[in-house]
Design a protein around this motif. Structure first.
Motif, PDB file in Angstrom:
ATOM      1  N   PRO A   1      35.362  -2.128  11.842  1.00  0.00           N
ATOM      2  CA  PRO A   1      35.395  -0.778  12.421  1.00  0.00           C
ATOM      3  C   PRO A   1      36.590   0.048  11.945  1.00  0.00           C
ATOM      4  CG  PRO A   1      34.901  -2.399  14.096  1.00  0.00           C
ATOM      5  CD  PRO A   1      35.257  -3.167  12.872  1.00  0.00           C
ATOM      6  N   LEU A   2      37.642  -0.625  11.500  1.00  0.00           N
ATOM      7  CA  LEU A   2      38.800   0.114  11.010  1.00  0.00           C
ATOM      8  C   LEU A   2      38.392   1.023   9.842  1.00  0.00           C
ATOM      9  CD1 LEU A   2      41.835   0.221  11.653  1.00  0.00           C
ATOM     10  CD2 LEU A   2      42.193  -1.336   9.740  1.00  0.00           C
ATOM     11  N   THR A   3      37.555   0.482   8.923  1.00  0.00           N
ATOM     12  CA  THR A   3      37.127   1.282   7.762  1.00  0.00           C
ATOM     13  C   THR A   3      36.345   2.496   8.228  1.00  0.00           C
ATOM     14  OG1 THR A   3      35.115  -0.009   7.588  1.00  0.00           O
ATOM     15  CG2 THR A   3      36.960  -0.699   6.211  1.00  0.00           C
ATOM     16  N   SER A   4      35.581   2.317   9.307  1.00  0.00           N
ATOM     17  CA  SER A   4      34.789   3.432   9.801  1.00  0.00           C
ATOM     18  C   SER A   4      35.699   4.547  10.288  1.00  0.00           C
ATOM     19  CB  SER A   4      33.865   2.935  10.907  1.00  0.00           C
ATOM     20  OG  SER A   4      33.832   3.826  11.963  1.00  0.00           O
ATOM     21  N   ARG A   5      36.870   4.145  10.869  1.00  0.00           N
ATOM     22  CA  ARG A   5      37.771   5.184  11.363  1.00  0.00           C
ATOM     23  C   ARG A   5      38.451   5.904  10.202  1.00  0.00           C
ATOM     24  NH1 ARG A   5      40.784   3.001  16.705  1.00  0.00           N
ATOM     25  NH2 ARG A   5      41.757   5.044  16.521  1.00  0.00           N
TER      26      ARG A   5
ATOM     27  N   ASN B   1      32.718  10.860   6.172  1.00  0.00           N
ATOM     28  CA  ASN B   1      31.317  10.778   6.595  1.00  0.00           C
ATOM     29  C   ASN B   1      30.838  12.087   7.190  1.00  0.00           C
ATOM     30  OD1 ASN B   1      30.682   8.181   5.859  1.00  0.00           O
ATOM     31  ND2 ASN B   1      31.557   7.306   7.711  1.00  0.00           N
ATOM     32  N   ILE B   2      31.655  12.626   8.087  1.00  0.00           N
ATOM     33  CA  ILE B   2      31.243  13.862   8.741  1.00  0.00           C
ATOM     34  C   ILE B   2      31.177  14.995   7.721  1.00  0.00           C
ATOM     35  CG2 ILE B   2      31.746  15.468  10.620  1.00  0.00           C
ATOM     36  CD1 ILE B   2      33.316  13.199  11.930  1.00  0.00           C
TER      37      ILE B   2
ATOM     38  N   MET C   1      23.129   5.718   7.144  1.00  0.00           N
ATOM     39  CA  MET C   1      24.399   5.071   7.477  1.00  0.00           C
ATOM     40  C   MET C   1      24.543   4.988   8.993  1.00  0.00           C
ATOM     41  SD  MET C   1      27.707   5.603   8.564  1.00  0.00           S
ATOM     42  CE  MET C   1      28.003   7.359   8.403  1.00  0.00           C
ATOM     43  N   THR C   2      24.277   6.094   9.697  1.00  0.00           N
ATOM     44  CA  THR C   2      24.380   6.106  11.156  1.00  0.00           C
ATOM     45  C   THR C   2      23.415   5.103  11.768  1.00  0.00           C
ATOM     46  OG1 THR C   2      24.799   8.453  10.960  1.00  0.00           O
ATOM     47  CG2 THR C   2      24.412   7.623  13.152  1.00  0.00           C
TER      48      THR C   2
END
Lengths: 323, 525
Positions: B86-90, B96-97, B134-135
Motif C-alpha cells: 500500500p505504500l506504493t499506492s500512496r 493515478n488521479i 487499476m481501481t
C-alpha cells in the motif's frame, strides 16, 4: 531493449554497407520532403494529389511524404515539432504566432488568392451582407472567430449585435434553422446543403474587406535556409499539379476515388463541385501560389483591422521567382 | 445460474419497444425537427455505405485493441502492486488521479504533435482503460473475506500465497467488471484520437469526413458500428464475469474485511509529509521527463517551469490569468450541478436494476450508445432539442458521467452478501425494504467509489459541451487557444482542469473516510 538496439544498429550497418557501392547514384536519388496538409483529403488538396500521381515531385528530385490533416492537427505546430518541412496555414494565425510568440515562420506562397471562407445561409433566410447579420445567430469555428470579428469591424457592424456560437463543421443546425448562418468554406458546404434539400446562399469575407489569402505555404526559417532547393522544387511541381487539376475541374477528382479520396465518406460529385468552385479563388495571373505586392499589402491592411501587425518581411516571394 | 428464458424474452421485448418508438419518432420527424433519423434509415444507410467501413473498423479495432491490452496489463500490474504494498499506492496516488483526470480533448492535440499515427490512438485508448481497471484490481484484492486470508496465513503462507490462493479469486469478478467499463473507453479513446489525428483510416476519420455532409443517418450509422464494437467487448467480459461471480462468493457473512498493515499503522508526521510530497511531485517529474524524452520543442511543450513563466512571471501573465478566471467562473458552477445530476441518475438506475432488472437491461443498449456515440455527432441533435444553454451542458455532462457511476453502483448492490439479504427476506420484507435496510448501506463504499469516478468526468463533460455547443468557459478557451497557437494557454487549461479534478477527488475522499469510518467500513479503492 538493448538487444533490440543492437539489432537495429546492426541492420543500419548492413544498410550502410549495401549502399556503399552505389554512393555515386545517391547524388541523383530523391531527397525527402514532408508536407503537412491542413485538413482531411478533399478537393482542397487536389493539386498535390495530381502532382503526386503524375510523378511531378519525383521529376523534381523530391521524395514527398504527404500527411493528412484534421481538426486537432495545427499545421504550424507540425513545423515547430519537426514533423513536417512545409505546410498550409491560415495567414492570420501564422502571423499572430510570429508577432506574439516570435515563431520563426515565413510565408513562401499562397494557394488561395482569395480566402474561400464566407458566411453561408439558406436562400429562404438569406444573409447577403455583413449588415444582414445584425440580430442573427452565426456559427463560427472558434479558430475563425478573429477573422469574422475583422470582417464585422471593417464593415462597421457592432460585434455585440451578432450572436456567435461554436460551429463543428456540421451544417445540420443551419438546415434545421437553429442557426441563421455559419462560417465555412463557400466552395464546399453549399453542395451538402443542396443535397439535404434547401438552396444556400453565401458571400466571401474577402469581398467585405477581409482581404486575406488562405492556405498560405509556410516553412520555418531553418528549413528555408537548409532546403531552399527542395522548396522551390516543391512549389514548381505543385504548381504543375494544380494547373493540370484546374484545367478541367471535373476531370481529375474521379481518378482519386479509389486512392486519395477512398473512405473519406464524401462523394466525388461533392469534390467536383468543390474543385470547380475553388478554381477562381486559386488561379492567379502570376501563376499558382503567386503573392503580388498588391495582395500582400491587402493582407497586411486587413489583419491590421484586428490588431495583428503583419509586415512585408513575413512574406518571402523570392522562391516563387525561382520557379 | 440457469438461463432464464422469460427474462431474455422480456429484455428483447423491451428493446423492441424502444426501437419501435424510435422509428415512429424518426419517421414522423418529431424529435429536433427531424434531425433524429429513424433506425430503419440508419440501417439502410449503413448497408449502402458498407463498402467504406472495413478499413475504418479495422483501424479503430487495432488502435482500441492494442491500447486495451497495454492499458489493462499496466493497470492490473499496478493494482496488484498497490494492493500488496500500500505504500506504493500512496506514492503513486497523485499520478493515478492525474492520469484519471487528464482531459482527453486537451492531450489529444499534444499526443498528435509528439507521436506518430497510430501511437496517439493507442495511448488514448490505454489511458481510458488504466484507471478503471487499476481501481477494480485494488478493490477486488482488498475487499476480500479476511477469514480466508487468515487460513492461508495460519498455515504459514505469505502475501503472494494469499494473493494466489484467495485474493485473486475474489478479485476476478471485480476486475472483469472493470474491463467491462474499460472496453467502451478504449474504443472511444481511439476514435477521439483518430478524430483529430490526421490519419487516413478509423471510424473517427470517417465521422469527420461525414460531418460536413448533413447526413445524420450516416453519423448514426458510424455511431452504431462504434457501439456494436464496444458492446461486443462489453458482452464478452459480462459473460465471463457472470459465470465466475456465482462460484466465488462467501456462503456466510464475513465479520471483517481484510485490513492491510498500512491502514492500521500511524506514521510519524514527517513520514506522512514525505509521502504526500512525493505523491504530488511524481506527476510533475513524469511530465517533465516525458517531454525531455520526446524532445518536443519548448514552444509547443510547456514544462512545469514553462507554465510558471506563462501564468505568473511573464509580462503577459495577468492577461492569461484573467482569461482563465473568467472561464472558470462559467465552468465551475455547471460542473457541480452536472456532477450531482449524473450521480443521481446513476443511483436511481442502479436501484432500478435491482427492482426491475428487465427494464434496466433493455435500457443498457441505449446507455451504451451514449457512451460510444461520439458526442461530436450527437451535438447538433442535442443542440436542436435543448438549445445552447444550461440544458445542453447538463445533458452532455450527465451522459459522460452516469455510465461508469451506474456500473460501479450496480456492482456494489450485486456484491451484497446473500446471507445478509436473507435476514429481512425471512422476515417477509419487500424488495424495497431489503434495499433500504441492507443493500444500500452495505454498498456505500461503491457509492463513494462512483462519486470519485464521476468528479473529474463531470468537468470533462462540461468542457466538451462548452467546446461544441455553447462557446463558453474552459472548453471554448481551450479550443480557441488551439486555433491561436497559444500553447501556453492550452497547457494552462489542461493543467488547471487536472488540478481541479484532483481537488474534487480529494474532497470526496475526505468525506468518504468520515462516513465510512462511522459505519466501520473500508473504502473501495
Amino acid at each position: 531493449m538493448s538487444l533490440n538496439m543492437q539489432r537495429r544498429h546492426f541492420l543500419s550497418l548492413m544498410g550502410a554497407a549495401a549502399t556503399l557501392p552505389l554512393t555515386s547514384r545517391l547524388a541523383y536519388a530523391a531527397t525527402p520532403l514532408t508536407f503537412q496538409a491542413s485538413w482531411i483529403n478533399d478537393a482542397e488538396f487536389a493539386g498535390y494529389f495530381a502532382a503526386m500521381d503524375k510523378g511531378y515531385y519525383t521529376e523534381q528530385g523530391l521524395d514527398l511524404t504527404y500527411l493528412s490533416g484534421g481538426p486537432d492537427v495545427i499545421p504550424e505546430s507540425a513545423l515547430i515539432a519537426g514533423k513536417a518541412d512545409v505546410t498550409l496555414t491560415t495567414p492570420d494565425t501564422t502571423i499572430k504566432a510570429i508577432v506574439e510568440q516570435g515563431a520563426p515562420f515565413k510565408i513562401i506562397g499562397a494557394q488561395y488568392q482569395k480566402n474561400p471562407i464566407g458566411i453561408v445561409s439558406l436562400a429562404s433566410n438569406p444573409i447577403k451582407t455583413p449588415q444582414d447579420l445584425v440580430g442573427k445567430t452565426l456559427a463560427v469555428p472558434p479558430v475563425n472567430v478573429i477573422s469574422v470579428e475583422a470582417m464585422l469591424k471593417i464593415s462597421g457592424v457592432d460585434r455585440a449585435s451578432v450572436n456567435i456560437v461554436p460551429y463543428a463543421y456540421d451544417p445540420t443546425p443551419l438546415i434545421k434553422g437553429e442557426i441563421d448562418a455559419s462560417l465555412d468554406f463557400t466552395t464546399n458546404v453549399p453542395f451538402s446543403i443542396k443535397q439535404a434539400g434547401p438552396d444556400a446562399t453565401s458571400f466571401l469575407l474577402y469581398d467585405f474587406g477581409f482581404t486575406t489569402f488562405n492556405d498560405t505555404v509556410v516553412v520555418t526559417t531553418d528549413v528555408l535556409a537548409s532546403k531552399r532547393r527542395e522548396l522551390v522544387a516543391f512549389l514548381r511541381a505543385s504548381r504543375q499539379g494544380w494547373d493540370d487539376n484546374l484545367a478541367d475541374p471535373a476531370a481529375l477528382p474521379p481518378t482519386f476515388a479509389e486512392t486519395w479520396f477512398k473512405g473519406t465518406g464524401r462523394s466525388i460529385e461533392n469534390e467536383v463541385y468543390f474543385n470547380t468552385a475553388q478554381k477562381p479563388l486559386i488561379e492567379a495571373s502570376g501563376g499558382i501560389f503567386s503573392m503580388s505586392e498588391d495582395s500582400i499589402a491587402a493582407n497586411i491592411e486587413a489583419l491590421a483591422a484586428v490588431g495583428i501587425n503583419a509586415t512585408r518581411e513575413m512574406f518571402d516571394t523570392t522562391l516563387l521567382e525561382e520557379i | 445460474m440457469g438461463i432464464d428464458l422469460r427474462r431474455i424474452y422480456g429484455s428483447i421485448r423491451n428493446l423492441a419497444i424502444i426501437v419501435i418508438v424510435w422509428e415512429i419518432l424518426g419517421r414522423l420527424q418529431l424529435v429536433a425537427s427531424g434531425a433524429l433519423p429513424p433506425p430503419s434509415a440508419v440501417v439502410l444507410r449503413l448497408i449502402k455505405d458498407w463498402g467504406d467501413y472495413p478499413g475504418h473498423i479495422g483501424a479503430t479495432i487495432f488502435g482500441a485493441g492494442v491500447g486495451f491490452i497495454i492499458g489493462n496489463a499496466v493497470a492490473i500490474a499496478a493494482g496488484v502492486l498497490f494492493a500488496l504494498y500500500p505504500l506504493t499506492s500512496r506514492v503513486a496516488r497523485g499520478l493515478n488521479i492525474a492520469i484519471f483526470a487528464l482531459p482527453a480533448i486537451a492531450i489529444s492535440p499534444i499526443l498528435v504533435l509528439t507521436l506518430s499515427d497510430p501511437v496517439p490512438r493507442i495511448v488514448l485508448a490505454a489511458i481510458g482503460c488504466y484507471f478503471v481497471t487499476m481501481t477494480a484490481t485494488v478493490v477486488g484484492l482488498t475487499q476480500v473475506d479476511a477469514r480466508s486470508v487468515d487460513v492461508v496465513r495460519a498455515y504459514g503462507g505469505g502475501k503472494w500465497k494469499a494473493l494466489w490462493l484467495v485474493q485473486w479469486r475474489s478479485a476476478l469478478p471485480v476486475i472483469l467488471s472493470g474491463l467491462r467499463v474499460a472496453a467502451p473507453n478504449a474504443v472511444l479513446g481511439s476514435i477521439l484520437a483518430e478524430f483529430g489525428g490526421g490519419g487516413r483510416w478509423g471510424l473517427g476519420v470517417y465521422l469527420l469526413g461525414s460531418l460536413g455532409r448533413a447526413e445524420p443517418d450516416r453519423l448514426w450509422g458510424i455511431g452504431l458500428v462504434a457501439t456494436l464494437i464496444a458492446a461486443a467487448a462489453y458482452a464478452v467480459f459480462a459473460l465471463i464475469a457472470n459465470s465466475i461471480t456465482g462460484s466465488s462468493q462467501s456462503v456466510t457473512v464475513p465479520t471483517s474485511l481484510l485490513r492491510s498493515d498500512e491502514e492500521g499503522r500511524v506514521r510519524p508526521l514527517w513520514q506522512r509529509g514525505a509521502l504526500i510530497a512525493s505523491s504530488i511531485a511524481l506527476p510533475f517529474a513524469l511530465w517533465w521527463v516525458l517531454l525531455l524524452a520526446l524532445r518536443v520543442p519548448a514552444m509547443i511543450a510547456k514544462t512545469p517551469a514553462g507554465l510558471l513563466d506563462y501564468l505568473v512571471l511573464l509580462p503577459s501573465a495577468p492577461i492569461a490569468q484573467g482569461k482563465l478566471v473568467a472561464a472558470l467562473a462559467q465552468t465551475l458552477p455547471m460542473t457541480f450541478i452536472g456532477m450531482a445530476a449524473g450521480l443521481a441518475l446513476a443511483f436511481a438506475l442502479a436501484l432500478c436494476s435491482q427492482l426491475w432488472p428487465a427494464v434496466v437491461r433493455a435500457f443498457m443498449p441505449v446507455a451504451l450508445v451514449t457512451q460510444t456515440m461520439p458526442l461530436v455527432a450527437l451535438t447538433p441533435l442535442l443542440v436542436l432539442m435543448l438549445g445552447r444553454g444550461t440544458a445542453v451542458i447538463l445533458a452532455i455532462t450527465i451522459s459522460v458521467t452516469f455510465f461508469p457511476a451506474f456500473v460501479t453502483m450496480a456492482q456494489g448492490l450485486l456484491m451484497v452478501p446473500r446471507a445478509a439479504l436473507e435476514v429481512p427476506k425471512a422476515y417477509g420484507a419487500s424488495l424495497f425494504t431489503q434495499l433500504r435496510l441492507v443493500s444500500i448501506p452495505s454498498s456505500l463504499p461503491y457509492l463513494f467509489a462512483a462519486t470519485r469516478l464521476t468528479a473529474p468526468r463531470a468537468l470533462l463533460g462540461v468542457m466538451i459541451a462548452e467546446w461544441l455547443a455553447t462557446g463558453t468557459g474552459l472548453g471554448n478557451l481551450l479550443n480557441q487557444s488551439r486555433g491561436y497557437l497559444d500553447y501556453g494557454m492550452i497547457w494552462s487549461v489542461a493543467f488547471v482542469s487536472v488540478v481541479l479534478s484532483v481537488l474534487f477527488y480529494q474532497v470526496v475522499v475526505v468525506v468518504e473516510r468520515r462516513v465510512l469510518g462511522r459505519f466501520g467500513m473500508a473504502s473501495a479503492q
